[in-house]
Every structure is written in structure tokens, then in C-alpha cells.
Design an enzyme around this catalytic site. Structure first.
Site, PDB file in Angstrom:
ATOM      1  CB  CYS A  39      -0.906  -0.011   1.228  1.00  0.00           C
ATOM      2  SG  CYS A  39      -2.040   1.405   1.322  1.00  0.00           S
ATOM      3  CG  ASP A  41      -0.476   3.976   5.403  1.00  0.00           C
ATOM      4  OD1 ASP A  41       0.494   4.227   6.143  1.00  0.00           O
ATOM      5  OD2 ASP A  41      -1.655   4.189   5.731  1.00  0.00           O
ATOM      6  NE  ARG A  43      -0.352   4.769   8.815  1.00  0.00           N
ATOM      7  CZ  ARG A  43      -1.621   4.602   9.172  1.00  0.00           C
ATOM      8  NH1 ARG A  43      -1.965   4.786  10.442  1.00  0.00           N
ATOM      9  NH2 ARG A  43      -2.533   4.277   8.278  1.00  0.00           N
ATOM     10  CG  HIS A  95      -1.581  -1.070   5.973  1.00  0.00           C
ATOM     11  ND1 HIS A  95      -2.255  -0.169   6.762  1.00  0.00           N
ATOM     12  CD2 HIS A  95      -1.587  -0.549   4.721  1.00  0.00           C
ATOM     13  CE1 HIS A  95      -2.644   0.853   6.024  1.00  0.00           C
ATOM     14  NE2 HIS A  95      -2.261   0.650   4.774  1.00  0.00           N
ATOM     15  CB  CYS A  98      -5.841  -0.398   4.512  1.00  0.00           C
ATOM     16  SG  CYS A  98      -5.597   0.237   2.838  1.00  0.00           S
TER      17      CYS A  98
END
Length: 229
Positions: A39, A41, A43, A95, A98
Site C-alpha cells: 500500500c 500508506d 507508514r 496492512h 488501511c
């Protein structure tokens, strides 16, 4: 931008102090064993999660870690990694928590990305009865994050890129994993395959395992709640 460049200089200095030949070696070769499809993302930095150095993991990231047959970006990365770099493992990594999966689950409108998340909504719709049986929003989101990974891992197995590699006898194994933001740990969803037949079977078994685990957890929570006077 000042913070960015200062951080880059500090990192470069640390790397050269710890290993003076690091950047020389990095320029001379790229031989990763892993392709990470994750992803976007912020993090979920792939190499940091698995404690590897630059050059050890080839990375593609998009919203909600999707592998779509019409996405030429993802397919091009896969072909370069598999045909050119000869990676041995394709990791489809989602994750928990999400935002893209949450948007699909809750029909949230975010803009242009609504069209991208439509694919995750299709997964939600196929498993709506199961998701509705779960007791809370957190469980439903976690479960859909896992279901999405399993679907995208199967999609990866069905791509012409992976199929062609398998047909010519190249060793490529596809895996479905999920990352926990709360503890930083990867979880193996037991969706691994080195052939399409194996992928179909592993996908079915992994889906059943997800359903059984979440429904058992829901039943245990209900029983505990009923036991409280």
C-alpha cells in the site's frame, strides 16, 4: 524541503561511516530476491519493515495494495522484477487500518480514488454476509484488509507475467501478507503458491481460515459478554 535534504545528508553520512563501500556496491548491482507490492500508506516502508537494505527489495506501491489486470504500471513493475531481475518471491502486503479498504467498506467518497477502491468494494460485496456477521467495525475492517490481500495475491498469480514465468520453469512464489501498524509485525495469511493450481487451492483454504478465525473470535467475545452478570 529543508528537513528532507538535511535528513538525506545525515542518512548518507551514517551509511558511509558504517560501510564505506556501500554506495559503490549499490551502483554496481541490483539483485533483489523480493518484489514487494504494498500500500502507498506512508507508514509501510518495505525495507524497514523487514530490516533489509536498499537494493534487497524491489517495490511497487499503490492505494490498498491492488494487483489489477488492467493496471499497466503494476504489471510493468512485475515483469521487470520477474523477467529482468529474476526475483524469486512476489509479496502482496496489506496492512490493518488501511484507509482505502475503510473507504470501500464504508462507502466513503474521497474523490477520483473512489473508482480505484471500487475493486475492493467488489471483494466486500462477495463477502458481505460474512462481514455483516462480525460484531464491530474494527473486526470488519481487519477482515476485509485480509480478504483484499488474498484476492490481490490470487490476481498476481493469474497475471500473464507470473503465468509465463511458471510456464518456462522459473521459480517464482507469490505470497499474501498483512502488516500490523500496532506492533510492526507481518502476518502470513497462508496464501503462497508456485503454480496456478496451487494458488486456487491456497486461496480457498486461506479464505476459509480467515472466516473461521474471525467468526470464532466473535463467538468467543459473545460468550464472554453473556457470561458477565
Amino acid at each position: 524541503m529543508k528537513t528532507l535534504f538535511e535528513g538525506n545528508r545525515r542518512w548518507s553520512e551514517r551509511m558511509r561511516e558504517a560501510d564505506p563501500g556501500f554506495f559503490t556496491r549499490l551502483m554496481q548491482q541490483q539483485t533483489p530476491r523480493y518484489l514487494w507490492i504494498g500500500c502507498a500508506d506512508s507508514r509501510g516502508a518495505a525495507t524497514e519493515i523487514v530490516d533489509m537494505m536498499p537494493g534487497e527489495v524491489f517495490v511497487h506501491r499503490n492505494l490498498a495494495n491492488q494487483v489489477l489486470h488492467a493496471d499497466l504500471n503494476c504489471l510493468s513493475v512485475m515483469q521487470f522484477a520477474i523477467d529482468g531481475l529474476k526475483v524469486r518471491h512476489v509479496l502482496v502486503v496489506g496492512h490493518y487500518g488501511c484507509g482505502g479498504v475503510r473507504a470501500a467498506l464504508e462507502n466513503l467518497r474521497v474523490g477520483l480514488a473512489d473508482n480505484w477502491f471500487r475493486h475492493v468494494q467488489d471483494i466486500r460485496n462477495r463477502h458481505q454476509d460474512f462481514l455483516d456477521a462480525l460484531p464491530d467495525d474494527t473486526s470488519r475492517l481487519d477482515a476485509l484488509c485480509e480478504l483484499n490481500v488474498l484476492e490481490q495475491a490470487l490476481n498476481a498469480c493469474r497475471t500473464t507475467v507470473v503465468q509465463d514465468a511458471w510456464e518456462r520453469g522459473q521459480t517464482v512464489e507469490v505470497h499474501g501478507l498483512v502488516y500490523g501498524l500496532a506492533d510492526g509485525l507481518l502476518q502470513d495469511l497462508r496464501m503462497s503458491a508456485t503454480s496456478l493450481e496451487q494458488a486456487e487451492q491456497a486461496h480457498r483454504q486461506a479464505l476459509e481460515a480467515v472466516r473461521d478465525r474471525y467468526l470464532a473470535r466473535a463467538a468467543a467475545a459473545a460468550a464472554q459478554g453473556a457470561a458477565v452478570p
